[in-house]
Design a protein around this motif. Structure first.
Motif, PDB file in Angstrom:
ATOM      1  N   PRO A  18       0.836  -1.215   0.000  1.00  0.00           N
ATOM      2  CA  PRO A  18       0.000   0.000   0.000  1.00  0.00           C
ATOM      3  C   PRO A  18       0.868   1.261   0.000  1.00  0.00           C
ATOM      4  O   PRO A  18       1.957   1.284   0.577  1.00  0.00           O
ATOM      5  N   GLN A  19       0.384   2.286  -0.668  1.00  0.00           N
ATOM      6  CA  GLN A  19       1.167   3.523  -0.791  1.00  0.00           C
ATOM      7  C   GLN A  19       1.532   4.116   0.558  1.00  0.00           C
ATOM      8  O   GLN A  19       2.624   4.648   0.747  1.00  0.00           O
ATOM      9  N   SER A  20       0.622   4.003   1.537  1.00  0.00           N
ATOM     10  CA  SER A  20       0.886   4.601   2.854  1.00  0.00           C
ATOM     11  C   SER A  20       2.020   3.910   3.592  1.00  0.00           C
ATOM     12  O   SER A  20       2.583   4.486   4.533  1.00  0.00           O
ATOM     13  N   PHE A  21       2.369   2.702   3.174  1.00  0.00           N
ATOM     14  CA  PHE A  21       3.409   1.947   3.876  1.00  0.00           C
ATOM     15  C   PHE A  21       4.717   1.939   3.090  1.00  0.00           C
ATOM     16  O   PHE A  21       5.720   1.400   3.545  1.00  0.00           O
ATOM     17  N   GLU A  22       4.725   2.536   1.907  1.00  0.00           N
ATOM     18  CA  GLU A  22       5.938   2.555   1.101  1.00  0.00           C
ATOM     19  C   GLU A  22       6.962   3.524   1.691  1.00  0.00           C
ATOM     20  O   GLU A  22       6.603   4.559   2.278  1.00  0.00           O
ATOM     21  N   ASN A  23       8.218   3.190   1.518  1.00  0.00           N
ATOM     22  CA  ASN A  23       9.300   4.031   2.030  1.00  0.00           C
ATOM     23  C   ASN A  23       9.581   5.167   1.044  1.00  0.00           C
ATOM     24  O   ASN A  23       9.812   4.909  -0.133  1.00  0.00           O
ATOM     25  N   PRO A  24       9.543   6.417   1.497  1.00  0.00           N
ATOM     26  CA  PRO A  24       9.799   7.552   0.583  1.00  0.00           C
ATOM     27  C   PRO A  24      11.198   7.513  -0.011  1.00  0.00           C
ATOM     28  O   PRO A  24      11.433   8.107  -1.068  1.00  0.00           O
ATOM     29  N   ASP A  25      12.135   6.807   0.639  1.00  0.00           N
ATOM     30  CA  ASP A  25      13.498   6.715   0.089  1.00  0.00           C
ATOM     31  C   ASP A  25      13.528   5.893  -1.199  1.00  0.00           C
ATOM     32  O   ASP A  25      14.514   5.931  -1.941  1.00  0.00           O
ATOM     33  N   ASN A  26      12.462   5.120  -1.454  1.00  0.00           N
ATOM     34  CA  ASN A  26      12.399   4.328  -2.684  1.00  0.00           C
ATOM     35  C   ASN A  26      11.591   5.023  -3.773  1.00  0.00           C
ATOM     36  O   ASN A  26      11.267   4.413  -4.788  1.00  0.00           O
ATOM     37  N   SER A  27      11.269   6.283  -3.560  1.00  0.00           N
ATOM     38  CA  SER A  27      10.397   7.002  -4.491  1.00  0.00           C
ATOM     39  C   SER A  27      11.064   7.270  -5.832  1.00  0.00           C
ATOM     40  O   SER A  27      10.396   7.633  -6.800  1.00  0.00           O
ATOM     41  N   SER A  28      12.391   7.088  -5.900  1.00  0.00           N
ATOM     42  CA  SER A  28      13.088   7.338  -7.160  1.00  0.00           C
ATOM     43  C   SER A  28      12.842   6.237  -8.184  1.00  0.00           C
ATOM     44  O   SER A  28      13.141   6.400  -9.369  1.00  0.00           O
ATOM     45  N   LYS A  29      12.314   5.116  -7.739  1.00  0.00           N
ATOM     46  CA  LYS A  29      12.034   4.020  -8.673  1.00  0.00           C
ATOM     47  C   LYS A  29      10.969   4.438  -9.680  1.00  0.00           C
ATOM     48  O   LYS A  29       9.995   5.097  -9.341  1.00  0.00           O
ATOM     49  N   ARG A  30      11.146   4.023 -10.921  1.00  0.00           N
ATOM     50  CA  ARG A  30      10.226   4.427 -11.973  1.00  0.00           C
ATOM     51  C   ARG A  30       8.933   3.609 -11.974  1.00  0.00           C
ATOM     52  O   ARG A  30       7.934   4.031 -12.530  1.00  0.00           O
ATOM     53  N   VAL A  31       8.969   2.409 -11.385  1.00  0.00           N
ATOM     54  CA  VAL A  31       7.804   1.530 -11.382  1.00  0.00           C
ATOM     55  C   VAL A  31       7.517   1.113  -9.947  1.00  0.00           C
ATOM     56  O   VAL A  31       8.441   0.750  -9.196  1.00  0.00           O
TER      57      VAL A  31
END
Length: 553
Positions: free
Chosen positions: A247-260
């Motif tokens: 879920p988006q709320s549990f994703e780590n913002p440090d991984n936001s650079s990923k394209r997919v």
């Protein structure tokens, strides 16, 4: 006494177990022999039997006399699900059974071949050939083999010399011969009414995940399943999403650079990468180097390479419709997950070539690499040593079909007769091929259905926003989850780009190392020695190490 050669290296596992039981029984009988002799006299007094009466004879199973039957070379098309097998080719040291071992047992039990030692897997005497050697876990839906088998065709009759006095003045014998010849002309052997039902016989003896699909009654006398194959087709299946998204709320913002978004695949980018494999290329960076084949050519021609959707194969998982599980900016259908496959056609393939190609395509689909990575790895002059990347999982790979003949030998085409074409009951009747496969499919479909229902329940039960545990993390750890074709993702920490990974030895280095192990200075010296050996043995087959394997995925 049984004089068979008890060298157990190539025995089937079932035969080895049976042999162990026989030896154990012999030891047990030897230990009990004295007590049995001592009881014989007492038994004879009690029962009134003569102690010297001969023992009752055991029933001996009837054996077929091979000399009374003709043989024929037959090509078979078969399918198998390879998940529980150690590969197609028999290996005495393998922990899992092989497809060849199961085929051997079925052909022997059906009395289609008559080996001197039925327990030893040895196809040498039966003009045996196979189209491809699938590895452990790999399936095939269009594998082809050829075997010389027993036939119901009548043996040619030997001419009987005419004895004196058998022919009268009216030429009575000549009339009889003419009548016999006329009768013979009226009856011709029919491959469907008179021949053995090969596929039906074998399917009764083979495991349910190995099925004979067709046979060729017009197999050419010099046919080779390996050398006459024009094209081999493979398919590698996968789902979209590839693994459970977070879920988006549990994703780590440090991984936001990923394209997919993690778990999802960019199908269009994968298609762009797949198309780059088409044509004639050197695939040394997309295979595993076999050190024994020092003369191997790494060039292979790929006719077609693409990503294809499997229609009507999806199983609805409603939680994937929720926006928090979906990637932003990606056009996705409503009903998910979808099923796709990587489709590739070519004349022949190198060892693990398909799985290497799929592994690279998956990195592109996850946004970890650009489609141009395929061009860079195909340019072997700039990249002579393969990066040490993980191969794609073997289970979703299928040898889909094998096409005959090669253009230079059109006379070796195969006219397949599929089960049911000779008699519809063999396909749809009780115990027919379709019924047996329906039973096999339905069992697994129920597994999928129940697992899907449970997955939907689990995904909708918990409200992860509550965070009742004060120590609960806000986000998942900052790590890369990669998909490699298996049932779940693999955690790799920070992703290392392919061209920055450690490199494997080049093929030249591998071959030189193997040559030194065999006492040569380098691979060039070993090639020269083998070349001389071939010249000295003119007309003989080349050493096994020089043969190029085809369809070895």
């Amino acid at each position: 006494m049984d004089k068979r050669d008890y060298t157990y290296d190539r025995w089937t596992k079932s035969a080895l177990i049976k042999r162990i039981k026989v030896l154990e029984a012999n030891l047990l009988r030897a230990g009990e022999h004295k007590s049995e002799v001592a009881q014989e006299s007492t038994t004879s007094v009690v029962t009134g039997e003569d102690a010297t009466s001969p023992p009752k004879k055991k029933k001996v199973g009837r054996k077929i006399d091979p000399s009374k039957y003709s043989t024929r070379l037959v090509a078979f098309k078969l399918a198998y699900l390879g998940k529980r097998y150690g590969g197609f080719e028999y290996a005495s040291s393998a922990n899992l059974p092989s497809i060849e071992e199961e085929l051997w047992k079925a052909f022997v039990k059906a009395c289609l071949i008559f080996p001197e030692n039925p327990d030893e897997v040895n196809w040498d005497s039966w003009e045996y050939s196979k189209c491809g050697r699938t590895d452990r876990g790999v399936s095939a839906f269009g594998q082809v083999i050829a075997v010389r088998v027993r036939s119901n065709r009548p043996l040619p009759k030997k001419e009987q010399p005419t004895e004196a006095g058998q022919v009268d003045e009216n030429g009575e014998a000549a009339e009889l011969d003419a009548a016999a010849e006329e009768t013979k002309e009226k009856w011709e052997f029919d491959d469907f009414t008179d021949e053995l039902p090969y596929c039906r016989l074998l399917n009764k003896l083979l495991p349910p995940d190995i099925r004979m699909l067709a046979w060729c009654p017009t197999t050419p006398a010099d046919f080779s399943a390996r050398h006459d194959c024009r094209e081999r087709q493979y398919r590698y299946f996968f789902t979209q999403p590839a693994f459970a998204p977070i879920p988006q709320s549990f994703e780590n913002p440090d991984n936001s650079s990923k394209r997919v978004k993690g778990g999802w695949l960019d199908i269009e980018a994968m298609r762009q990468a797949a198309k780059k494999f088409e044509g004639l290329h050197d695939f040394r960076n997309f295979c595993r180097v076999d050190q024994s084949k020092i003369n191997i050519n790494f060039e292979r021609r790929v006719f077609e390479s693409d990503i294809v959707e499997v229609k009507d194969a999806e199983t609805a998982l409603p939680f994937l419709d929720r926006e928090e599980f979906r990637p932003s900016g990606m056009d996705l259908p409503e009903k998910l997950p979808k099923v796709y496959y990587f489709h590739v056609r070519g004349t022949a393939f190198l060892w693990h070539q398909i799985r290497c190609m799929v592994a690279i395509i998956f990195t592109v689909g996850q946004g970890l690499e650009d489609p141009s990575i395929v061009d860079k790895l195909l340019y072997f002059e700039a990249e002579p040593r393969r990066p040490n990347y993980q191969l794609a999982d073997e289970v979703p790979l299928v040898l889909w079909d094998c096409i005959f003949p090669r253009p230079e030998k059109p006379e070796n085409a195969l006219e397949w007769v599929h089960i049911g074409e000779e008699s519809p009951g063999n396909q749809h009747g009780t115990g027919g091929l379709l019924n047996s496969m329906w039973e096999y499919w339905r069992e697994r479909k129920m597994d999928e259905l129940l697992a899907g229902q449970l997955l939907n329940i689990i995904s909708s039960q918990a409200d992860i926003s509550l965070r009742k545990d004060p120590k609960a993390p806000l986000h998942i750890p900052a790590t890369t989850r990669t998909f490699e074709g298996g049932d779940r993702e693999r955690l790799v920490g920070k992703y290392q780009p392919l061209l920055q990974k450690p490199r494997l030895p080049s093929p030249a280095e591998v071959f030189d190392r193997e040559a030194r192990r065999k006492g040569f200075a380098d691979a060039a010296e070993m090639r020269e020695a083998w070349s001389k050996r071939r010249e000295e043995a003119a007309g003989d087959l080349p050493p096994k190490e020089l043969l190029l394997e085809e369809g070895t995925e």
